[in-house]
Design a protein around this motif. Structure first.
Motif, short mmCIF file in Angstrom:
data_model
loop_
_atom_site.label_atom_id
_atom_site.label_comp_id
_atom_site.label_asym_id
_atom_site.label_seq_id
_atom_site.Cartn_x
_atom_site.Cartn_y
_atom_site.Cartn_z
N LYS A 128 40.41 20.48 39.73
CA LYS A 128 40.34 21.72 40.49
C LYS A 128 39.08 22.48 40.14
O LYS A 128 38.64 22.48 38.99
CB LYS A 128 41.56 22.61 40.17
CG LYS A 128 42.91 21.93 40.33
CD LYS A 128 43.99 22.76 39.68
CE LYS A 128 45.29 21.97 39.56
NZ LYS A 128 46.29 22.68 38.73
N ALA A 129 38.50 23.13 41.15
CA ALA A 129 37.31 23.95 40.93
C ALA A 129 37.67 25.36 40.48
O ALA A 129 36.84 26.06 39.89
CB ALA A 129 36.48 24.02 42.19
N ARG A 130 38.90 25.78 40.74
CA ARG A 130 39.38 27.08 40.29
C ARG A 130 40.87 26.99 40.06
O ARG A 130 41.54 26.10 40.60
CB ARG A 130 39.06 28.18 41.30
CG ARG A 130 39.64 27.96 42.69
CD ARG A 130 39.24 29.08 43.62
NE ARG A 130 40.06 29.08 44.83
CZ ARG A 130 40.28 30.15 45.57
NH1 ARG A 130 39.76 31.32 45.23
NH2 ARG A 130 41.03 30.08 46.66
N PHE A 333 34.57 36.08 33.03
CA PHE A 333 35.41 35.47 34.05
C PHE A 333 35.95 36.54 34.99
O PHE A 333 36.40 37.60 34.54
CB PHE A 333 36.54 34.68 33.41
CG PHE A 333 36.06 33.44 32.73
CD1 PHE A 333 35.89 32.26 33.44
CD2 PHE A 333 35.73 33.45 31.38
CE1 PHE A 333 35.41 31.11 32.83
CE2 PHE A 333 35.25 32.31 30.75
CZ PHE A 333 35.09 31.14 31.49
N ARG A 336 39.15 36.21 41.65
CA ARG A 336 38.84 36.22 43.08
C ARG A 336 39.99 35.55 43.82
O ARG A 336 40.29 34.38 43.58
CB ARG A 336 37.53 35.49 43.38
CG ARG A 336 36.28 36.14 42.78
CD ARG A 336 35.02 35.43 43.29
NE ARG A 336 33.82 36.04 42.73
CZ ARG A 336 33.23 35.64 41.61
NH1 ARG A 336 33.75 34.64 40.92
NH2 ARG A 336 32.13 36.23 41.16
N HIS A 339 42.49 33.71 41.78
CA HIS A 339 42.03 32.53 41.05
C HIS A 339 40.82 32.88 40.19
O HIS A 339 40.13 33.87 40.44
CB HIS A 339 41.64 31.40 42.01
CG HIS A 339 42.80 30.81 42.74
ND1 HIS A 339 43.48 31.49 43.74
CD2 HIS A 339 43.38 29.58 42.64
CE1 HIS A 339 44.44 30.70 44.21
NE2 HIS A 339 44.40 29.55 43.57
N ASP A 341 37.36 30.82 38.51
CA ASP A 341 36.57 29.59 38.61
C ASP A 341 36.53 28.84 37.28
O ASP A 341 36.47 29.45 36.20
CB ASP A 341 35.13 29.91 39.03
CG ASP A 341 35.05 30.42 40.47
OD1 ASP A 341 35.98 30.17 41.25
OD2 ASP A 341 34.03 31.08 40.78
N THR A 344 31.32 24.98 35.25
CA THR A 344 30.80 23.65 35.58
C THR A 344 29.58 23.26 34.77
O THR A 344 29.10 22.13 34.87
CB THR A 344 30.43 23.59 37.08
OG1 THR A 344 29.47 24.62 37.37
CG2 THR A 344 31.65 23.78 37.96
#
Length: 372
Positions: A128-130, A333, A336, A339, A341, A344
C-alpha cells in the motif's frame, strides 16, 4: 556493512496534551534514540519505545539505555559484517529486552537499506502507498470532555477511534461515544486492566458493535483470554501478550484472540513483527499496527509495517501533530482523507530536524568498537 560509531541520545519531547491510560498519565516522552554510522558515513536511526517506568511492560527507558550500551553494542562490534538479520541472531542470547533490541535493529536496518537505496516498506513487503489512520483517545476527565476530543479527531478525518478504558471508565463512556457519533469505527483498549471476575461487565460491551476489545486481561493470562472469548461477542485482540510470532501462534491456536495488534518494539524488532504478520495471515487472523507515542522515526517504521497485506484494520498510525507540536523529522506525517502516506525514500525514508533534535537532547554519548 561495518559500523564505525553508535550514538545513544536521550531526548525529552513534550506532548501536546497529557495522555492518560490505565498505567498512568504522560505529559512528555523521555526517548532513547540510536544512531549508527557505517564506515562509509551512512547514518541510520532507531527509536526505542520503552516508557519511563516499567508499567506497559517490564522494560523502561533507563534500563533499555543501559542494556543497549553494556550488552547489545558489544555483540554488534563482534560482527565482521553487520546486517539486520545478523544482528538479530547475535542478540538472541540476550534474554528479553525486546524494545532495546528493536531500537538498535531499526537503526541498523535504516542504515543498511539506505546503503542499498531500498525503502523499508519495499524491504518488508508493503503493498500500500498509504495506510488508514486511526487515533487512540486516552482516559478523559469527564464524558463531555471525551466527546469533545472524539469530535475533534473525527473532524480531522481519522477513520477509526480507539478508547482507552479501565474499571470505572468503560461502559458509560463507550455508550456515550456510540450514541453521539453513530456507526463510526470504534474499538476499546483495556491495557490488561481487568480480570476474569469482570467477564459479565465486559460482556456489556457487546451492545456497542465494537471492532474489538484489546487486551482485557494480564499479559500472561492467555488461557483466561481464551475463556473470556467464549463469553463475548466482541472480538478479543491481544497486544501485550503477543511478544513473538510463536506467542501469536499459541494464542491463536487456543482461541485467545481473533485479532492481533502488532508493535515492532514489543516483539523485538521489525523483522519479528513481519513474522507475526505472516503467522496471523496464515491463520486468517487480521492484524493492525499499534502505537507507542513514537516520534517521526518510529512512526515511519510503523507506516511501512502497516502497509503489509494482512494489516486489515486501521492502526494507531496517526499524523505527527496528534501528539507533537513539532516532530523530530523534517517532514512530519500528515493526515489526508483519513490516511497517512508510507515513506518511499531509502531506509525509513525520513530525515532528522537536526536543530530541533539538538534543542530537545538531554544527553548524548558516542561509542565505537575501540571504546568498549
Amino acid at each position: 556493512m561495518k559500523i564505525a560509531e553508535v550514538e545513544l541520545r536521550r531526548v525529552r519531547l513534550p506532548l501536546k496534551a497529557p495522555f492518560r491510560t490505565s498505567f498512568g498519565s504522560q505529559s512528555e516522552r523521555d526517548i532513547l534514540l540510536i544512531q549508527v554510522t557505517s564506515d562509509d558515513g551512512t547514518r541510520g536511526w532507531g527509536e526505542c519505545v520503552a516508557l519511563s517506568a516499567p508499567l506497559y511492560s517490564s522494560e523502561y527507558v533507563d534500563g533499555a539505555h543501559r542494556v543497549t550500551r553494556d550488552f547489545l553494542l558489544p555483540r554488534l562490534w563482534m560482527l565482521p559484517d553487520v546486517t539486520a538479520y545478523g544482528l538479530e541472531a547475535a542478540l538472541t542470547p540476550i534474554s528479553g529486552h525486546r524494545m532495546a533490541k528493536a531500537g538498535l535493529e531499526m537503526a541498523v536496518l535504516d542504515a543498511e537499506l539506505r546503503t542499498r537505496g531500498t525503502s523499508l516498506g519495499e524491504h518488508l513487503g508493503a503493498v500500500k502507498a498509504r495506510v488508514p489512520s486511526g487515533v487512540s483517545v486516552g482516559i478523559a476527565e469527564s464524558i463531555p470532555a471525551l466527546l469533545d476530543v472524539v469530535a475533534g479527531h473525527l473532524d480531522e478525518g481519522y477513520s477509526r477511534i480507539k478508547l482507552k478504558i479501565e474499571p470505572g471508565w468503560d461502559i458509560e463512556p463507550v455508550s456515550a461515544v456510540r450514541e453521539r457519533f453513530g456507526d463510526i469505527l470504534l474499538q476499546v483498549d483495556a491495557n490488561a486492566a481487568y480480570t476474569m471476575a469482570d467477564a459479565t461487565l465486559l460482556a456489556k460491551l457487546d451492545a456497542f458493535d465494537l471492532l474489538l476489545l484489546e487486551q482485557p486481561l494480564p499479559e500472561e493470562d492467555i488461557r483466561g483470554h481464551a475463556a473470556l472469548a467464549t463469553q463475548l461477542q466482541t472480538p478479543i485482540c491481544l497486544d501485550e501478550s503477543i511478544t513473538s510470532a510463536r506467542a501469536a501462534a499459541d494464542a491463536i491456536a487456543i482461541g485467545a484472540c481473533k485479532v492481533v495488534n502488532i508493535k515492532s518494539g514489543r516483539v523485538g524488532g521489525l523483522l519479528e513483527a513481519r513474522r507475526v504478520h505472516d503467522v496471523c495471515a496464515a491463520h486468517g487472523v487480521p492484524v493492525w499496527c499499534g502505537g507507542m507515542l513514537e516520534t517521526g522515526i518510529g512512526r515511519a517504521a510503523n507506516m511501512a509495517l502497516a502497509a503489509l497485506p494482512n494489516f486489515l484494520l486501521p492502526g494507531d498510525t496517526s499524523a505527527s501533530d496528534r501528539f507533537w507540536r513539532r516532530d523530530l523529522v523534517t517532514q512530519p506525517f500528515v493526515l489526508r482523507d483519513g490516511h497517512v502516506d508510507v515513506p518511499t525514500g531509502p531506509g525509513l525514508g525520513v530525515e532528522m530536524d537536526e536543530a530541533w533534535l539538538d534543542e530537545v537532547t538531554v544527553s548524548k554519548e558516542c561509542h565505537a568498537a575501540e571504546s568498549l
